[in-house]
Scaffold this motif. Sequence first.
Motif, mmCIF file in Angstrom:
data_model
loop_
_atom_site.group_PDB
_atom_site.id
_atom_site.type_symbol
_atom_site.label_atom_id
_atom_site.label_comp_id
_atom_site.label_asym_id
_atom_site.label_seq_id
_atom_site.Cartn_x
_atom_site.Cartn_y
_atom_site.Cartn_z
ATOM 1 N N PRO A 277 25.078 5.567 -11.916
ATOM 2 C CA PRO A 277 23.771 4.942 -11.777
ATOM 3 C C PRO A 277 23.683 3.697 -12.669
ATOM 4 N N GLY B 34 16.990 9.994 -8.249
ATOM 5 C CA GLY B 34 16.432 8.665 -8.028
ATOM 6 C C GLY B 34 17.505 7.595 -8.087
ATOM 7 N N LEU B 35 17.144 6.386 -7.729
ATOM 8 C CA LEU B 35 18.121 5.302 -7.702
ATOM 9 C C LEU B 35 18.526 4.859 -9.102
ATOM 10 N N MET B 36 17.703 5.144 -10.112
ATOM 11 C CA MET B 36 18.043 4.691 -11.456
ATOM 12 C C MET B 36 18.964 5.660 -12.193
ATOM 13 N N GLN B 37 18.818 6.952 -11.944
ATOM 14 C CA GLN B 37 19.583 7.928 -12.732
ATOM 15 C C GLN B 37 20.368 8.913 -11.892
ATOM 16 N N GLY B 38 20.177 8.901 -10.574
ATOM 17 C CA GLY B 38 20.769 9.930 -9.727
ATOM 18 C C GLY B 38 22.290 9.894 -9.710
ATOM 19 N N LEU B 39 22.877 10.995 -9.241
ATOM 20 C CA LEU B 39 24.326 11.076 -9.129
ATOM 21 C C LEU B 39 24.709 10.915 -7.665
ATOM 22 N N THR B 40 25.833 10.257 -7.413
ATOM 23 C CA THR B 40 26.255 10.105 -6.029
ATOM 24 C C THR B 40 27.047 11.332 -5.598
ATOM 25 N N ALA B 41 26.862 11.712 -4.336
ATOM 26 C CA ALA B 41 27.629 12.817 -3.770
ATOM 27 C C ALA B 41 29.021 12.306 -3.434
ATOM 28 N N GLY B 42 30.032 13.141 -3.704
ATOM 29 C CA GLY B 42 31.411 12.750 -3.426
ATOM 30 C C GLY B 42 31.698 12.790 -1.933
ATOM 31 N N ASP C 54 28.428 4.289 2.434
ATOM 32 C CA ASP C 54 27.094 4.645 1.960
ATOM 33 C C ASP C 54 27.182 5.325 0.598
ATOM 34 N N ARG C 55 26.114 5.164 -0.165
ATOM 35 C CA ARG C 55 25.980 5.958 -1.384
ATOM 36 C C ARG C 55 24.915 6.998 -1.124
ATOM 37 N N ILE C 56 25.266 8.266 -1.228
ATOM 38 C CA ILE C 56 24.263 9.310 -1.090
ATOM 39 C C ILE C 56 23.893 9.737 -2.500
ATOM 40 N N VAL C 57 22.672 9.447 -2.878
ATOM 41 C CA VAL C 57 22.279 9.633 -4.269
ATOM 42 C C VAL C 57 21.426 10.886 -4.396
ATOM 43 N N ILE D 157 29.863 14.456 2.098
ATOM 44 C CA ILE D 157 28.600 14.904 2.678
ATOM 45 C C ILE D 157 28.468 16.420 2.684
ATOM 46 N N THR E 59 30.610 6.004 -0.936
ATOM 47 C CA THR E 59 30.810 5.282 -2.193
ATOM 48 C C THR E 59 30.323 6.163 -3.330
ATOM 49 N N VAL E 60 31.149 6.337 -4.345
ATOM 50 C CA VAL E 60 30.742 7.112 -5.511
ATOM 51 C C VAL E 60 30.649 6.153 -6.683
#
Lengths: 390, 325
Positions: free
Chosen positions: B13, A272-280, A266-269, A282, B9-10
């Motif tokens: 954007p 928003g989906l366009m600019q957000g950062l993913t969590a490394g 999963d990608r936890i963002v 949980i 997954t990292v």
Amino acid sequence: MTTFNFNLLSREIGTVDRIAPPPRLRIPLSCQTPVVDAGVELLAGDKVGRALKPESTDLHTPLPGKVIDIRPESILIETTSGGTVKPIDASSVGDSSLVDFLADMGICPTPFVKAGTIIINAVPTEPGITVFDALLRDYRKTVKQGLDAAKRIIRPSRIILAAPRGDMVNTFNGCSVTHLPPVYPNGLDAMVIKAITGQEVRLGEMPRDAILLNVLDLYLIGRVMETGLPATETVMTVGNKNLRVPIGMPVRFLLDQFGYTPRHGDRIVLGGLMQGLTAGNIKQGVHPKTMALNVVSQDRYPPVEDRFCMGCGECVRHCPARILPNMISRAAEFKLFDRAEQYYINACIECGICGYVCKTRRPILQYIRFAKQELALLKGACEVEAGGET
Amino acid sequence: MKPIEPLLTVSAPPHAHCGHTIKQHMRDQLIALLPAAAAAMTVFGFDAVRVMALSCSVAVASEAACWKLRKCDPQVDDMHALIIGLLFAFLLPPSAPWWLVIVGGSASVVAGKMFFGGLGGYPLCPPLVGWAICRISWGAAMDTNATMLNSTLPAPLHELKNIGVPWLQNVDMSSLLLGQQLGGLGAVQILPILAGGLYLLARRTIRPTIPLAFLAGVYLTALIFRFVDPHAHAPALFHLLAGSVVLGAFFLATEGSTSPMGLISSIIYGLLGGAMVIIIRVYGIYPDGVPFAILLVNLFTPLFDRIRPKPFGGSRLGEPYVGGC
């Protein structure tokens, strides 16, 4: 085909709710140095991080607790049932010392200069983020107080509220409304400033004689003025709800509230989906500017691939900054950073549309950011501190 | 025991995607070409099947071999080689000998595409490179008229070259539209090609700018010639419907990396390409000017791509922004 689209008005707006306090906080450090040691007991509102740069902000703990661990990128706090620091009566603070007071309370002081215009951004920055609308409806008084405080410092001759067209927004006294087409990227700072003042202001630059504050900024200032306590929260759209979330809130706890268990891949963002950062992972904490939490499952979108640009030109046709993302990403791919600069890489406003439309699924924005980073290093900048990944 | 934490997954954007992928792009192209392939089969029979099948398999095999030589993972599964092979076959006469198809099909992929690193690297439309190599090296075998003597269909562009405008009196435009002419085996299936082109436009696989500008370029230039001397030049509509103009407009001139990206540059590119077709048809020695006209404007693409609006914030390099605090 996907259900995601660029319409900024698409979703219903949930009420702004509070969320139960988590057992642990992981407060991310971005440009702050910790001012507490492991083992210290804290009251809610105690300062835990001091800003290293003028454009960064001090950090305070949103909840009482005990510092368990200090890491380079975060402060880990176990929450307890302690008290709160003594509030300062904000009404007694004079105009001249208001900036320092707010900066001490964790509000970024960069926009607090004298200017002729205040632009209030109420256009959702990204599709699916309804924070601004919800705050204007449920916390109108607080936002108004924030605006009053900002007016005392900025002393504008006009105030303009930028709202998405088709949205009934109640304006404030002495404040005119400009409607913008409700399509991404029109809610991004650079696009709002352009629509209102006509100036094209690049990332990292300030507009002439105008200040842009979004509704969340005003709400946070308003909270400080109301309570006399530091700003320690953010407001996020999660699902179709809006939540007041203390900073450092672990992602896992937030997801638990919605009964969602993250799966492998999963990608936890955060954002928003366009600019957000993913969590490394949980356990990672929410950072102060987060306005949304999204989970993207592994197979929802075609995977990003390491492929050559096929030259279809879609990114160029969609780029709001009128640059050539295809050529810049090619240059960055082969470490030709000077060439990337010649292609006006610094005009990029990082909206992410290039990657969204790329048929070969190249990580174009990542190439652009990489090249910018390398250019900054070549120009003598020091290594930029890492974000809140743990 | 603690439960195992999920591995997240990292990535950078954007985390969403419009859903248009390379596979879909190629699939659309292939679907758009199928009606013309079917029409070629009905008109030219087994000969057309033979040429198309051989060309496609040679193209795919030679691309696979190239990837093997480069010691890379083969990317033939994106179907681009298949499309190059089919487009090359569309430009050949149905009578093309097997060796010509093999040489041309492999040259299209190897010299037209793989020499430049694969998909997106080539400056010239790949099937046209193969076509040009064959046309220049074995002109007699590529001549549609001379190799199809047993066919009852007319070769309008050859007749125009050899006999002149008077011959056009007994040509019916609607029969040209229905593919009653000799030329490239798929290129002359005007109606199916047009349907395929409209399908590509509807699927937004290609943009309308280049095809429209190209057709307009052909039409307007032909109109000018016709206006100057109606006795020496064919009507503009004839030029649109004869030969491979429609195939060129929708499938060859629009090829991604060989065509410009901007709006104005695309219009100039299309108009110039269309004008070149008529100039070659009028003054050149080749009856159907489309392939060479497109190859020529392909060469101009880097020049046209210099026509750009000012970037956001004006034409200054500026300072790199690496994220605020």
